[in-house]
Design a protein around this motif. Structure first.
Motif, PDB file in Angstrom:
ATOM      1  N   ALA A   1     -36.140 -34.703  39.314  1.00  0.00           N
ATOM      2  CA  ALA A   1     -35.193 -35.816  39.174  1.00  0.00           C
ATOM      3  C   ALA A   1     -34.704 -35.931  37.734  1.00  0.00           C
ATOM      4  O   ALA A   1     -33.509 -36.112  37.493  1.00  0.00           O
ATOM      5  CB  ALA A   1     -35.844 -37.123  39.624  1.00  0.00           C
ATOM      6  N   LEU A   2     -35.613 -35.812  36.768  1.00  0.00           N
ATOM      7  CA  LEU A   2     -35.203 -35.862  35.362  1.00  0.00           C
ATOM      8  C   LEU A   2     -34.285 -34.700  35.018  1.00  0.00           C
ATOM      9  O   LEU A   2     -33.302 -34.871  34.287  1.00  0.00           O
ATOM     10  CB  LEU A   2     -36.426 -35.856  34.444  1.00  0.00           C
ATOM     11  N   ALA A   3     -34.582 -33.510  35.543  1.00  0.00           N
ATOM     12  CA  ALA A   3     -33.730 -32.349  35.289  1.00  0.00           C
ATOM     13  C   ALA A   3     -32.329 -32.577  35.857  1.00  0.00           C
ATOM     14  O   ALA A   3     -31.328 -32.246  35.220  1.00  0.00           O
ATOM     15  CB  ALA A   3     -34.351 -31.089  35.878  1.00  0.00           C
ATOM     16  N   LEU A   4     -32.256 -33.171  37.042  1.00  0.00           N
ATOM     17  CA  LEU A   4     -30.959 -33.469  37.651  1.00  0.00           C
ATOM     18  C   LEU A   4     -30.189 -34.484  36.811  1.00  0.00           C
ATOM     19  O   LEU A   4     -28.999 -34.298  36.527  1.00  0.00           O
ATOM     20  CB  LEU A   4     -31.148 -33.993  39.075  1.00  0.00           C
ATOM     21  N   LEU A   5     -30.847 -35.548  36.391  1.00  0.00           N
ATOM     22  CA  LEU A   5     -30.184 -36.558  35.560  1.00  0.00           C
ATOM     23  C   LEU A   5     -29.693 -35.953  34.247  1.00  0.00           C
ATOM     24  O   LEU A   5     -28.577 -36.229  33.809  1.00  0.00           O
ATOM     25  CB  LEU A   5     -31.118 -37.735  35.305  1.00  0.00           C
ATOM     26  N   ARG A   6     -30.532 -35.109  33.611  1.00  0.00           N
ATOM     27  CA  ARG A   6     -30.123 -34.463  32.359  1.00  0.00           C
ATOM     28  C   ARG A   6     -28.920 -33.553  32.570  1.00  0.00           C
ATOM     29  O   ARG A   6     -27.987 -33.539  31.769  1.00  0.00           O
ATOM     30  CB  ARG A   6     -31.277 -33.646  31.764  1.00  0.00           C
ATOM     31  N   ALA A   7     -28.936 -32.796  33.674  1.00  0.00           N
ATOM     32  CA  ALA A   7     -27.823 -31.890  33.956  1.00  0.00           C
ATOM     33  C   ALA A   7     -26.522 -32.665  34.129  1.00  0.00           C
ATOM     34  O   ALA A   7     -25.470 -32.262  33.608  1.00  0.00           O
ATOM     35  CB  ALA A   7     -28.129 -31.053  35.196  1.00  0.00           C
ATOM     36  N   LEU A   8     -26.579 -33.788  34.844  1.00  0.00           N
ATOM     37  CA  LEU A   8     -25.371 -34.589  35.050  1.00  0.00           C
ATOM     38  C   LEU A   8     -24.962 -35.330  33.779  1.00  0.00           C
ATOM     39  O   LEU A   8     -23.778 -35.548  33.540  1.00  0.00           O
ATOM     40  CB  LEU A   8     -25.564 -35.563  36.214  1.00  0.00           C
ATOM     41  N   ALA A   9     -25.928 -35.716  32.960  1.00  0.00           N
ATOM     42  CA  ALA A   9     -25.587 -36.363  31.686  1.00  0.00           C
ATOM     43  C   ALA A   9     -24.870 -35.378  30.771  1.00  0.00           C
ATOM     44  O   ALA A   9     -23.972 -35.767  30.021  1.00  0.00           O
ATOM     45  CB  ALA A   9     -26.849 -36.902  31.012  1.00  0.00           C
ATOM     46  N   ASN A  10     -25.241 -34.102  30.866  1.00  0.00           N
ATOM     47  CA  ASN A  10     -24.594 -33.068  30.056  1.00  0.00           C
ATOM     48  C   ASN A  10     -23.236 -32.674  30.606  1.00  0.00           C
ATOM     49  O   ASN A  10     -22.338 -32.342  29.838  1.00  0.00           O
ATOM     50  CB  ASN A  10     -25.480 -31.821  29.956  1.00  0.00           C
TER      51      ASN A  10
END
Length: 106
Positions: A22-31
């Protein structure tokens, strides 16, 4: 752990928890907000079904009790894509300000 070409994202492995993904997904979308679902799954090293489960958990469908951080919808070209909601952007900003980056950071 191998890294992907998304800054701050990590490839999925048997040791990853749902929270790591979930954190990886949020980071990817934040980028890069508005990524297509197949591209996002590939970058995160997830199967399409794993990504769909994350989108349900992080989404805003009241039927499933999601957190309202991410939404999936079609873009102008008809591709299914994922975006952070305003709440998702606020959470990502808070995580960044608190220095919480997950397992792999760049």
């Amino acid at each position: 752990m191998p890294s992907t070409n998304v800054p701050g994202a990590c490839a999925s492995s048997a040791g990853d928890t749902q929270e790591d993904r979930a954190l990886a997904l949020l980071r990817a979308l934040a980028n890069e907000d508005g990524q297509s679902l197949p591209r996002l799954a590939k970058r995160l090293g997830l199967a399409a079904s794993q990504l769909q489960r994350l989108l349900v958990a992080l989404g805003d469908d009241p039927q499933f009790g999601g957190l309202g951080l991410v939404e999936a919808r079609s873009d102008a070209r008809g591709r299914n894509c994922a975006w952070l909601t305003s709440r998702g952007h606020a959470v990502c900003d808070g995580l960044h300000a608190d220095g919480i980056h997950g397992r792999d950071t760049v």
